[in-house]
Motif scaffolding. Structure first.
Motif, PDB file in Angstrom:
ATOM      1  N   GLY A 236     -11.727   5.166  -3.698  1.00 30.95           N
ATOM      2  CA  GLY A 236     -11.258   4.250  -2.678  1.00 30.95           C
ATOM      3  C   GLY A 236     -12.373   3.434  -2.065  1.00 30.95           C
ATOM      4  N   SER A 237     -12.184   3.054  -0.812  1.00 32.25           N
ATOM      5  CA  SER A 237     -13.089   2.112  -0.161  1.00 32.25           C
ATOM      6  C   SER A 237     -14.523   2.613  -0.040  1.00 32.25           C
ATOM      7  CB  SER A 237     -12.554   1.768   1.238  1.00 32.25           C
ATOM      8  OG  SER A 237     -11.286   1.181   1.148  1.00 32.25           O
TER       9      SER A 237
ATOM     10  N   THR B 258     -10.665   1.712  -5.965  1.00 36.66           N
ATOM     11  CA  THR B 258      -9.227   1.709  -5.685  1.00 36.66           C
ATOM     12  C   THR B 258      -8.474   0.962  -6.774  1.00 36.66           C
ATOM     13  OG1 THR B 258      -9.711   1.704  -3.326  1.00 36.66           O
ATOM     14  CG2 THR B 258      -7.475   1.102  -3.979  1.00 36.66           C
TER      15      THR B 258
ATOM     16  N   TYR C  42      -1.446   4.062  -9.680  1.00 36.53           N
ATOM     17  CA  TYR C  42      -2.088   5.123  -8.884  1.00 36.53           C
ATOM     18  C   TYR C  42      -1.817   6.522  -9.436  1.00 36.53           C
ATOM     19  CZ  TYR C  42      -2.921   8.067  -4.756  1.00 36.53           C
ATOM     20  OH  TYR C  42      -3.346   9.045  -3.890  1.00 36.53           O
TER      21      TYR C  42
ATOM     22  N   TYR D 266       0.843  -1.198   0.000  1.00 38.16           N
ATOM     23  CA  TYR D 266       0.000   0.000   0.000  1.00 38.16           C
ATOM     24  C   TYR D 266       0.873   1.241   0.000  1.00 38.16           C
ATOM     25  CZ  TYR D 266      -3.297  -3.594   1.516  1.00 38.16           C
ATOM     26  OH  TYR D 266      -4.034  -4.739   1.614  1.00 38.16           O
TER      27      TYR D 266
ATOM     28  N   GLN E  23      -9.665  10.667  -1.359  1.00 36.76           N
ATOM     29  CA  GLN E  23      -9.356   9.254  -1.607  1.00 36.76           C
ATOM     30  C   GLN E  23      -8.787   8.670  -0.336  1.00 36.76           C
ATOM     31  OE1 GLN E  23      -6.331   7.465  -1.790  1.00 36.76           O
ATOM     32  NE2 GLN E  23      -4.985   9.174  -1.243  1.00 36.76           N
ATOM     33  N   GLY E  24      -9.081   7.391  -0.120  1.00 37.91           N
ATOM     34  CA  GLY E  24      -8.553   6.751   1.070  1.00 37.91           C
ATOM     35  C   GLY E  24      -9.230   5.416   1.338  1.00 37.91           C
ATOM     36  N   SER E  25      -8.850   4.793   2.426  1.00 34.47           N
ATOM     37  CA  SER E  25      -9.361   3.476   2.787  1.00 34.47           C
ATOM     38  C   SER E  25     -10.484   3.594   3.811  1.00 34.47           C
ATOM     39  CB  SER E  25      -8.232   2.620   3.357  1.00 34.47           C
ATOM     40  OG  SER E  25      -7.851   3.118   4.635  1.00 34.47           O
ATOM     41  N   GLN E  26     -11.055   2.442   4.162  1.00 34.45           N
ATOM     42  CA  GLN E  26     -12.147   2.410   5.119  1.00 34.45           C
ATOM     43  C   GLN E  26     -11.699   2.799   6.531  1.00 34.45           C
ATOM     44  OE1 GLN E  26     -13.656  -1.559   5.591  1.00 34.45           O
ATOM     45  NE2 GLN E  26     -11.642  -2.493   5.751  1.00 34.45           N
ATOM     46  N   THR E  27     -10.396   2.868   6.765  1.00 38.66           N
ATOM     47  CA  THR E  27      -9.916   3.284   8.082  1.00 38.66           C
ATOM     48  C   THR E  27     -10.280   4.748   8.366  1.00 38.66           C
ATOM     49  OG1 THR E  27      -7.741   3.926   7.216  1.00 38.66           O
ATOM     50  CG2 THR E  27      -7.993   1.662   8.005  1.00 38.66           C
TER      51      THR E  27
END
Length: 387
Positions: free
Chosen positions: A240-241, A262, A268, A33, A208-212
């Motif tokens: 993202g997520s 994603t 990317y 990642y 943009q980003g993850s589920q965190t």
């Protein structure tokens, strides 16, 4: 005589290499990642291009355990990343006993994960029924506590901890020596993105980003709703997520959201350049855990040529408020600063230009890689004097 070892080339094949001089540094990347690439992959690549005193060796996680141990034994310095494995905890003292200093790079506060973060499933201290994995597994608090003990042991045993900023330095300085080596970006890789233009009817706000970061987004839910209602020209560009559920989660019409799934990190930067975006957002809940995050989103947005609104938290202290970005203390300020940028293409352009200049000067990997080189060489030289 030189020391022979095998190294994985870009083609994927193992090639025979011989080191005749220099300080051999073995880099062991934790993941594929952004954190793995920014903290290990890109650093190893930039050091290799320096052609200085450091000879770079990079361990691929697909290599065998025997090869892993062989490579460790033939190194002068070892750089691990985000390790929680008990085997690594056993290896580190052996390396130091053999005269090989060990660095642990940390870009998250693994000892202080809050319950609203998905990583709490693997690092939480108290059981919660809210955390059940996709395959039906429940939290194993006993295992988590052992893992946290292992992390603390690793942090105490290494020769140096490297981190991205002050938040992590404050979190880990109780365990060992800590060196700040900030995240840096490569202007040759991140190019300006497309924008909607001075006379476009749309203004795209990008995240943009993850589920965190689900809770971080939820913290500005009211702002998103208010902006969507008052500015019909605004489109939310979510990558993202959250790309499937952003509209529902935020309670706004689906036709006001453009989404993208994603993509692998190898693609990317190319995809980032193709996306039309005018404003970038960096929301974070005010929490000690988030103070340990890095400012990578702002760095990327700035090289892409768009201005940023970010939460006013130590993570984004490098942003010069109202010059190279806006820092919002609360939701009223979030709305106000977004509105200012939405209404003024000229302000967007001016702020984006200033932000890019700051990032190129202060967070450019081609200059900042010297900090990594100096840190690793000093670690090696200081250790050599003790032997």
């Amino acid at each position: 005589m030189g020391q022979s070892y095998e190294k994985q080339a870009k083609s994927g094949k193992l090639v025979s290499c011989t080191v005749t001089s220099g300080v051999k540094v073995l880099f062991i990347q934790a993941n594929e990642y952004a954190s793995g690439l920014y903290r290990i992959g890109h650093i190893a690549e930039a050091l290799e291009k320096l052609n200085g005193e450091i000879v770079v060796d990079y361990f691929n996680r697909g290599d065998s355990a025997d090869n892993f141990l062989f490579r460790i034994g033939g190194s002068d310095v070892i750089v691990f990343q985000l390790q929680t494995d008990a085997m690594i905890a056993e290896i580190i003292p052996v390396c130091k006993e053999a005269g090989i200093p060990v660095v642990m790079d940390m870009d998250d506060d693994l000892l202080n994960v809050p319950e609203w973060n998905p990583s709490y499933f693997d690092l939480g201290r108290k059981f919660s029924n809210a955390f059940i994995s996709n395959d039906g597994r429940k939290m194993n608090v006993k295992n988590n506590i052992e893992k946290l003990k292992t992390i603390r042991q690793i942090l105490r045993d290494v020769s140096l901890i490297t981190v991205t900023g002050k938040g992590l330095r404050n979190a880990y300085s109780r365990y060992n020596k800590v060196k700040i080596l900030p995240n840096s970006v490569d202007p040759k890789k991140i190019k300006p993105s497309k924008r909607s233009g001075m006379f476009s009817k749309k203004v795209r706000i990008f995240w943009q980003g993850s589920q965190t970061h689900l809770a971080d987004l939820g913290n500005i839910k009211g702002v998103v709703q208010r902006v969507t209602e008052q500015f019909p020209e605004v489109q939310w560009m979510i990558w993202g997520s959250m790309y499937k559920n952003f509209a529902t989660f935020m309670g706004i019409p689906e036709d006001r959201v453009e989404t993208k799934e994603t993509v692998p990190f190898a693609d990317y930067y190319k995809q980032l350049r193709k996306i039309k975006m005018d404003i970038g957002i960096c929301p974070l809940i005010q929490h000690s855990y988030n103070e340990c995050k890095s400012n990578i989103k702002w760095l990327e947005y700035s090289l892409c040529g768009i201005p940023t609104v970010a939460t006013d938290i130590i993570t984004y202290e490098a942003i010069r408020h109202e010059e190279t970005g806006f820092l919002a203390k609360n939701n009223e300020e979030w709305f106000y600063y977004l509105a200012e940028l939405i209404k003024s293409p000229r302000l967007r352009k001016k702020m984006a230009r200033a932000a890019k200049e700051q990032v190129l000067q202060d967070f450019n990997i081609h200059s900042n890689i010297k900090m990594w080189e100096a840190t690793l060489l000093k670690l090696h030289n200081d250790n050599s004097k003790k032997i």
